[in-house]
Motif scaffolding. Sequence first.
Motif, mmCIF file in Angstrom:
data_model
loop_
_atom_site.group_PDB
_atom_site.id
_atom_site.type_symbol
_atom_site.label_atom_id
_atom_site.label_comp_id
_atom_site.label_asym_id
_atom_site.label_seq_id
_atom_site.Cartn_x
_atom_site.Cartn_y
_atom_site.Cartn_z
ATOM 1 N N ALA A 1 10.751 11.623 3.016
ATOM 2 C CA ALA A 1 10.102 12.927 3.119
ATOM 3 C C ALA A 1 10.819 13.936 2.227
ATOM 4 C CB ALA A 1 10.116 13.405 4.566
ATOM 5 N N TYR A 2 10.045 14.628 1.398
ATOM 6 C CA TYR A 2 10.556 15.707 0.563
ATOM 7 C C TYR A 2 10.160 17.012 1.232
ATOM 8 C CZ TYR A 2 11.015 18.914 -3.368
ATOM 9 O OH TYR A 2 11.365 19.967 -4.169
ATOM 10 N N VAL A 3 11.134 17.881 1.479
ATOM 11 C CA VAL A 3 10.847 19.181 2.095
ATOM 12 C C VAL A 3 10.437 20.134 0.973
ATOM 13 C CG1 VAL A 3 11.710 21.053 3.536
ATOM 14 C CG2 VAL A 3 12.527 18.719 3.924
ATOM 15 N N ALA A 4 9.136 20.407 0.888
ATOM 16 C CA ALA A 4 8.601 21.253 -0.178
ATOM 17 C C ALA A 4 8.805 22.731 0.132
ATOM 18 C CB ALA A 4 7.114 20.960 -0.381
ATOM 19 N N ALA B 1 7.545 24.152 8.133
ATOM 20 C CA ALA B 1 7.988 23.151 7.161
ATOM 21 C C ALA B 1 6.772 22.502 6.516
ATOM 22 C CB ALA B 1 8.853 22.084 7.825
ATOM 23 N N THR B 2 6.850 22.334 5.215
ATOM 24 C CA THR B 2 5.836 21.586 4.476
ATOM 25 C C THR B 2 6.544 20.386 3.869
ATOM 26 O OG1 THR B 2 4.565 23.570 3.971
ATOM 27 C CG2 THR B 2 4.147 21.629 2.603
ATOM 28 N N LEU B 3 6.053 19.200 4.209
ATOM 29 C CA LEU B 3 6.667 17.949 3.764
ATOM 30 C C LEU B 3 5.700 17.179 2.873
ATOM 31 C CD1 LEU B 3 7.899 16.699 7.257
ATOM 32 C CD2 LEU B 3 9.129 18.179 5.663
ATOM 33 N N ILE B 4 6.235 16.508 1.884
ATOM 34 C CA ILE B 4 5.493 15.508 1.118
ATOM 35 C C ILE B 4 6.180 14.191 1.468
ATOM 36 C CG2 ILE B 4 4.758 14.700 -1.149
ATOM 37 C CD1 ILE B 4 3.627 17.458 -0.408
ATOM 38 N N GLN C 1 0.855 -1.184 0.000
ATOM 39 C CA GLN C 1 0.000 0.000 0.000
ATOM 40 C C GLN C 1 0.889 1.232 0.000
ATOM 41 O OE1 GLN C 1 -3.645 0.132 2.320
ATOM 42 N NE2 GLN C 1 -2.909 2.040 3.225
ATOM 43 N N LEU C 2 0.813 2.018 -1.064
ATOM 44 C CA LEU C 2 1.560 3.256 -1.142
ATOM 45 C C LEU C 2 0.690 4.387 -0.605
ATOM 46 C CD1 LEU C 2 3.105 2.951 -4.712
ATOM 47 C CD2 LEU C 2 4.105 2.310 -2.525
ATOM 48 N N SER C 3 1.296 5.282 0.158
ATOM 49 C CA SER C 3 0.593 6.446 0.689
ATOM 50 C C SER C 3 1.483 7.663 0.496
ATOM 51 C CB SER C 3 0.296 6.278 2.180
ATOM 52 O OG SER C 3 -0.478 5.130 2.412
ATOM 53 N N VAL C 4 0.869 8.794 0.189
ATOM 54 C CA VAL C 4 1.584 10.057 0.071
ATOM 55 C C VAL C 4 0.835 11.071 0.919
ATOM 56 C CG1 VAL C 4 2.393 11.857 -1.487
ATOM 57 C CG2 VAL C 4 2.286 9.490 -2.292
ATOM 58 N N LEU C 5 1.538 11.656 1.901
ATOM 59 C CA LEU C 5 0.928 12.637 2.794
ATOM 60 C C LEU C 5 1.606 13.984 2.645
ATOM 61 C CD1 LEU C 5 0.003 9.953 4.126
ATOM 62 C CD2 LEU C 5 0.361 11.046 6.320
ATOM 63 N N LYS C 6 0.811 15.044 2.749
ATOM 64 C CA LYS C 6 1.352 16.394 2.851
ATOM 65 C C LYS C 6 1.222 16.778 4.316
ATOM 66 C CE LYS C 6 0.642 21.133 1.290
ATOM 67 N NZ LYS C 6 -0.187 22.010 0.424
#
Length: 146
Positions: free
Chosen positions: A86-89, A129-132, A61-66
């Motif tokens: 985590a990508y730091v947007a 911080a905004t993370l994806i 199960q893939l999940s992507v959270l902001k």
Amino acid sequence: MKNRFKRAVTMSCAALCVAVVARAQMSVSQAAAPFQTETLLETQSSWDGTPYKAYPAGTPQLSVLKIVIPPGEALKWHLHDVPNAAYVAAGALTVERHRDGLHRSLKAGEVLPEMVKSLHRGIAGPQGATLIVFYAGKKGVPLSRP
């Protein structure tokens, strides 16, 4: 003579059409910029150097959270049972390992391979911080736990 003239006009028109189409295609291909690919992260271990183990058996199960963290706020200590990154947007983030205080700071545009089964937390910088966050999990397994 009349047929030769028709043939010459037809051939000229055909040649002109081919030239116009070729020029149009060349203009389109010159105007369209080629796509670019940049590898942001490729690793077999988390940011602290701990190698990742095998994925748990079961349905992936893939999940992507902001995740948006207000300025200066710290997330609660937690751990993950599945690999994630985590990508730091926007903004900045410092991650800290619970057992010894080892930490790493990141800014916008950087990627962090998260720890698995090790307590840690994130602390937002002065602008927040905004993370994806991308989780490679298993159906029924929580993305994180305290």
